[in-house]
Scaffold this motif. Structure first.
Motif, PDB file in Angstrom:
ATOM      1  N   ASP A 152       0.772  -1.109   0.179  1.00  0.00           N
ATOM      2  CA  ASP A 152      -0.033   0.047  -0.153  1.00  0.00           C
ATOM      3  C   ASP A 152       0.839   1.134   0.218  1.00  0.00           C
ATOM      4  O   ASP A 152       0.520   2.154  -0.776  1.00  0.00           O
ATOM      5  N   ARG A 153       1.849   1.212   0.894  1.00  0.00           N
ATOM      6  CA  ARG A 153       2.804   2.315   0.776  1.00  0.00           C
ATOM      7  C   ARG A 153       3.438   2.573  -0.521  1.00  0.00           C
ATOM      8  O   ARG A 153       3.599   3.731  -0.912  1.00  0.00           O
ATOM      9  N   VAL A 154       4.066   1.648  -1.141  1.00  0.00           N
ATOM     10  CA  VAL A 154       4.737   1.611  -2.396  1.00  0.00           C
ATOM     11  C   VAL A 154       3.582   2.255  -3.323  1.00  0.00           C
ATOM     12  O   VAL A 154       4.080   3.281  -4.094  1.00  0.00           O
ATOM     13  N   VAL A 155       2.353   1.714  -3.727  1.00  0.00           N
ATOM     14  CA  VAL A 155       1.542   2.253  -4.408  1.00  0.00           C
ATOM     15  C   VAL A 155       1.193   3.651  -4.172  1.00  0.00           C
ATOM     16  O   VAL A 155       0.894   4.294  -5.217  1.00  0.00           O
ATOM     17  N   ASP A 156       0.732   4.050  -2.851  1.00  0.00           N
ATOM     18  CA  ASP A 156       0.435   5.328  -2.540  1.00  0.00           C
ATOM     19  C   ASP A 156       1.393   6.386  -3.235  1.00  0.00           C
ATOM     20  O   ASP A 156       1.107   7.583  -3.252  1.00  0.00           O
ATOM     21  N   ALA A 157       2.707   5.959  -2.981  1.00  0.00           N
ATOM     22  CA  ALA A 157       3.725   6.702  -3.452  1.00  0.00           C
ATOM     23  C   ALA A 157       4.014   6.791  -4.896  1.00  0.00           C
ATOM     24  O   ALA A 157       5.057   7.638  -5.293  1.00  0.00           O
ATOM     25  N   GLY A 158       3.259   6.072  -5.665  1.00  0.00           N
ATOM     26  CA  GLY A 158       3.238   6.037  -7.030  1.00  0.00           C
ATOM     27  C   GLY A 158       4.328   4.734  -7.650  1.00  0.00           C
ATOM     28  O   GLY A 158       4.328   4.669  -8.966  1.00  0.00           O
ATOM     29  N   GLY A 159       4.455   4.163  -6.719  1.00  0.00           N
ATOM     30  CA  GLY A 159       5.216   2.691  -7.343  1.00  0.00           C
ATOM     31  C   GLY A 159       4.333   1.568  -7.772  1.00  0.00           C
ATOM     32  O   GLY A 159       2.962   1.918  -7.772  1.00  0.00           O
ATOM     33  N   ARG A 160       4.748   0.672  -7.910  1.00  0.00           N
ATOM     34  CA  ARG A 160       4.050  -0.605  -8.293  1.00  0.00           C
ATOM     35  C   ARG A 160       4.402  -1.841  -7.553  1.00  0.00           C
ATOM     36  O   ARG A 160       5.572  -1.997  -7.221  1.00  0.00           O
ATOM     37  N   ALA A 161       3.637  -3.028  -7.706  1.00  0.00           N
ATOM     38  CA  ALA A 161       3.718  -4.121  -7.242  1.00  0.00           C
ATOM     39  C   ALA A 161       3.172  -5.162  -8.108  1.00  0.00           C
ATOM     40  O   ALA A 161       2.382  -5.056  -8.994  1.00  0.00           O
ATOM     41  N   ALA A 209       5.716  -5.879 -16.580  1.00  0.00           N
ATOM     42  CA  ALA A 209       4.775  -5.254 -16.018  1.00  0.00           C
ATOM     43  C   ALA A 209       4.236  -4.056 -16.931  1.00  0.00           C
ATOM     44  O   ALA A 209       5.209  -3.134 -16.964  1.00  0.00           O
ATOM     45  N   PRO A 210       3.163  -3.772 -17.517  1.00  0.00           N
ATOM     46  CA  PRO A 210       3.069  -2.446 -18.298  1.00  0.00           C
ATOM     47  C   PRO A 210       2.174  -1.369 -17.527  1.00  0.00           C
ATOM     48  O   PRO A 210       2.404  -0.431 -18.017  1.00  0.00           O
ATOM     49  N   HIS A 211       2.097  -1.540 -16.091  1.00  0.00           N
ATOM     50  CA  HIS A 211       1.376  -0.539 -15.694  1.00  0.00           C
ATOM     51  C   HIS A 211       2.466   0.437 -14.838  1.00  0.00           C
ATOM     52  O   HIS A 211       3.497  -0.097 -14.307  1.00  0.00           O
ATOM     53  N   GLU A 212       2.108   1.727 -14.784  1.00  0.00           N
ATOM     54  CA  GLU A 212       2.991   2.608 -14.256  1.00  0.00           C
ATOM     55  C   GLU A 212       2.886   2.887 -12.684  1.00  0.00           C
ATOM     56  O   GLU A 212       4.027   3.031 -11.936  1.00  0.00           O
ATOM     57  N   SER A 213       1.928   2.245 -12.290  1.00  0.00           N
ATOM     58  CA  SER A 213       1.655   2.286 -10.711  1.00  0.00           C
ATOM     59  C   SER A 213       0.385   1.436 -10.398  1.00  0.00           C
ATOM     60  O   SER A 213      -0.329   1.035 -11.340  1.00  0.00           O
ATOM     61  N   GLY A 214       0.379   0.703  -9.319  1.00  0.00           N
ATOM     62  CA  GLY A 214      -0.488  -0.031  -8.758  1.00  0.00           C
ATOM     63  C   GLY A 214      -0.097  -1.408  -8.687  1.00  0.00           C
ATOM     64  O   GLY A 214       1.117  -1.606  -8.731  1.00  0.00           O
ATOM     65  N   VAL A 215      -1.052  -2.400  -8.561  1.00  0.00           N
ATOM     66  CA  VAL A 215      -0.750  -3.709  -8.225  1.00  0.00           C
ATOM     67  C   VAL A 215      -1.356  -4.665  -9.707  1.00  0.00           C
ATOM     68  O   VAL A 215      -2.220  -4.282 -10.293  1.00  0.00           O
ATOM     69  N   ALA A 216      -0.449  -5.334  -9.999  1.00  0.00           N
ATOM     70  CA  ALA A 216      -0.505  -6.439 -11.291  1.00  0.00           C
ATOM     71  C   ALA A 216      -0.473  -7.801 -10.487  1.00  0.00           C
ATOM     72  O   ALA A 216       0.653  -8.071  -9.588  1.00  0.00           O
ATOM     73  N   LEU A 217      -1.182  -8.689 -11.058  1.00  0.00           N
ATOM     74  CA  LEU A 217      -1.340 -10.130 -10.549  1.00  0.00           C
ATOM     75  C   LEU A 217      -0.416 -10.824 -11.753  1.00  0.00           C
ATOM     76  O   LEU A 217      -0.811 -10.749 -13.056  1.00  0.00           O
ATOM     77  N   VAL A 218       0.549 -11.644 -11.490  1.00  0.00           N
ATOM     78  CA  VAL A 218       1.259 -12.456 -12.556  1.00  0.00           C
ATOM     79  C   VAL A 218       0.825 -14.042 -12.488  1.00  0.00           C
ATOM     80  O   VAL A 218       0.812 -14.519 -11.623  1.00  0.00           O
ATOM     81  N   ASN A 219       0.611 -14.484 -13.623  1.00  0.00           N
ATOM     82  CA  ASN A 219       0.203 -15.870 -13.675  1.00  0.00           C
ATOM     83  C   ASN A 219       1.340 -16.823 -13.428  1.00  0.00           C
ATOM     84  O   ASN A 219       1.716 -17.467 -14.441  1.00  0.00           O
ATOM     85  N   ALA A 220       1.659 -16.965 -12.153  1.00  0.00           N
ATOM     86  CA  ALA A 220       2.749 -17.757 -11.579  1.00  0.00           C
ATOM     87  C   ALA A 220       2.533 -18.631 -10.480  1.00  0.00           C
ATOM     88  O   ALA A 220       1.596 -18.158  -9.588  1.00  0.00           O
ATOM     89  N   PRO A 221       3.121 -19.589 -10.347  1.00  0.00           N
ATOM     90  CA  PRO A 221       2.752 -20.659  -8.992  1.00  0.00           C
ATOM     91  C   PRO A 221       3.233 -20.016  -7.614  1.00  0.00           C
ATOM     92  O   PRO A 221       4.033 -18.662  -7.881  1.00  0.00           O
ATOM     93  N   THR A 222       2.969 -20.620  -6.743  1.00  0.00           N
ATOM     94  CA  THR A 222       3.356 -20.154  -5.418  1.00  0.00           C
ATOM     95  C   THR A 222       4.864 -20.604  -5.308  1.00  0.00           C
ATOM     96  O   THR A 222       5.671 -20.208  -4.064  1.00  0.00           O
TER      97      THR A 222
END
Length: 379
Positions: free
Chosen positions: A190-199, A271-284
Motif C-alpha cells: 500500500d505504501r509503495v502504490v500510494d507513493a506512485g510505485g508498483r507491485a 509489467a505494463p502498469h506505471e503504478s498499482g498492483v498487477a497479478l502474475v500468472n505464476a505459481p506459489t
C-alpha cells in the motif's frame, strides 16, 4: 574495464549500516528506472549450454548465471513462455548487461534472444557453442564478452518508494503466514502504490477457488485478462487449491494490501502498469515464482514463508518474511523479517537498505535458484 561486483557493497566485509532513515536509497540508473543491483547476467538460452554459462560466470567477478532446464524440444506456447521469460529476466533493471550463450541447434535461439534484448536497450553479447568450435572455446569467448560488458558499479541514482517495483509471493497458507506475514507485506505494498510505485504478485493457485471475488477486486480489463490468462491455464497443485478454498478471499487478498488489481500478466511478461498492483500468472513455488517476478521487472522480492525457505534468486534480492515463531527461532540467520514483532515502518526501512546495497540473508549465504514454469509438454 573493471568487472562489476554483484552489488556495490559485496567487496566489503560489512553490510550497509542499519538505519531507520533508509529512503531515499542510492541505486543504479537504468534507462527505464532504477536498479537495486548491478548484475552481469550470463544467460543460457537452452539447457545444453547451462554448464558453459556457469563456467563463464564463475570466471568473471560480479557475474551470475541463470541455468534452467528449457529451450530445447519445447512446443508452441511452452517455448514462447521460456523465451519470453528469459528476455524479461535479462531486461530486469538489476541487470547491467547480459551474455547469451546458446548451443546452436536449440528452439530458443541465442542470436534471436540477444537481438530482442538489444532492441530493449540491454547491453548484450552472444555466442553459441557450435558457432565458436566447442565448449572450451565458448567459455573463453564468453569470459571475454562478459569483461567487455563490465563497468564500474556506482550508484548514481536516487530511489524512493515511488520508484520501486516490488515483487510479492506467499508460499503457504499457514495461520502464521496468512494472519501475520501476508498483511505486513500488504501494508508495505500500500505504501509503495500510494507513493506512485508498483507491485507484482505471484501465486495464482491461491485464488482459483475464489473466481468471482477475484474478478470483483479487479478493473474490468483485468477481470477479462484473468479469465483468459489464469482460468484457462492448467492447475497442477490441486492440494493447494483445495486448501485455498478453505480460506476466504479477503484473507488471501491481504498479501497485496487494499488496492485493486489493475492488470493480469502472463508468466514471463513485463509489467505494463506505471503504478498499482498487477497479478502474475505464476505459481506459489518459490523458484518459478521469483523468476516470473524478476521477468515482470521487480527490483526486489518479498517472500512470505512459514517454512523458512532460505533460497534467493540470482537477479533479484529476496527478503524472507515469516510470522512463525518456530521458523524464526530455528532459521534466524535465514529470515530477514519476523512479522510477529516488525511493523510496516521496519519493513520499509529494511527494503530501503536492501535497495541501497545491504545484502539479504539469502544473498549473504549465496543461495539462489532459477526455474521457469511450464506451459505444456516437451517432446
Amino acid at each position: 574495464m573493471t568487472p562489476p561486483t554483484a552489488d556495490a557493497e559485496a567487496d566489503s566485509p560489512d553490510d550497509a549500516p542499519a538505519t531507520t532513515d533508509a529512503w531515499p536509497a542510492a541505486a543504479y540508473a537504468r534507462p527505464d528506472g532504477i536498479g537495486a543491483r548491478n548484475r552481469l547476467l550470463v544467460l543460457p538460452s537452452v539447457i545444453c549450454s547451462r554448464l558453459v554459462a556457469d563456467r563463464i560466470a564463475e570466471a568473471v567477478p560480479g557475474a551470475v548465471s541463470a541455468g534452467h532446464d528449457h529451450g530445447c524440444a519445447q512446443l508452441g506456447a511452452d517455448e514462447a513462455q521460456t523465451e519470453r521469460t528469459l528476455e524479461g529476466v535479462a531486461a530486469n533493471p538489476n541487470v547491467a548487461g547480459a551474455v547469451v550463450v546458446g548451443l546452436g541447434c536449440e528452439g530458443v535461439q541465442s542470436d534471436r534472444l540477444a537481438g530482442t534484448l538489444a532492441d530493449r536497450g540491454v547491453p548484450v553479447r552472444e555466442l553459441s557453442i557450435q558457432g565458436v568450435g566447442g565448449s572450451d572455446e565458448a567459455v573463453a569467448g564468453g569470459v571475454d564478452a562478459a569483461r567487455e560488458l563490465a563497468a564500474d558499479a556506482s550508484r548514481t541514482a536516487t530511489a524512493d518508494l515511488g520508484d520501486l517495483t516490488v515483487g510479492v509471493v506467499s508460499s503457504d497458507l499457514g495461520d502464521s503466514t496468512v494472519d501475520r506475514a501476508d498483511p505486513l507485506i500488504g501494508a508495505f505494498v500500500d505504501r509503495v502504490v500510494d507513493a506512485g510505485g508498483r507491485a507484482v504478485v505471484a501465486g495464482t493457485e491461491r485464488l482459483r477457488p475464489h473466481g468471482d471475488a477475484v474478478r470483483e477486486a479487479m478493473s474490468a480489463d483485468a477481470a477479462e485478462s484473468y479469465t483468459e490468462t489464469v482460468e484457462s491455464s492448467p492447475t497442477r497443485t490441486a492440494g493447494l487449491v483445495r486448501r485455498a478454498g478453505e480460506r476466504s478471499f479477503a484473507d488471501l487478498a491481504r498479501l497485496w494490501g487494499e488496492r485493486p488489481i489493475g492488470a493480469v500478466l502472463p508468466y514471463g511478461a513485463p509489467a505494463p502498469h506505471e503504478s498499482g498492483v498487477a497479478l502474475v500468472n505464476a505459481p506459489t513455488e518459490f523458484a518459478a515464482a521469483s523468476t516470473a517476478l524478476a521477468a515482470a521487472g521487480a527490483d526486489i522480492v518479498l517472500h512470505a514463508t512459514g517454512d523458512g525457505i532460505p533460497t534467493g534468486h540470482p537477479v533479484v534480492p529476496v527478503c524472507k518474511v515469516t510470522g512463525d515463531a518456530e521458523t524464526s527461532a530455528a532459521l534466524s540467520g535465514d529470515i530477514d523479517v519476523d512479522a510477529r514483532t516488525a511493523g510496516v515502518d521496519d519493513l520499509s526501512a529494511l527494503v530501503g537498505r536492501v535497495v541501497g546495497g545491504e545484502r539479504t540473508c539469502a544473498e549473504r549465504h549465496g543461495l539462489t535458484a532459477f526455474a521457469i514454469s511450464r506451459a505444456g509438454p516437451s517432446m
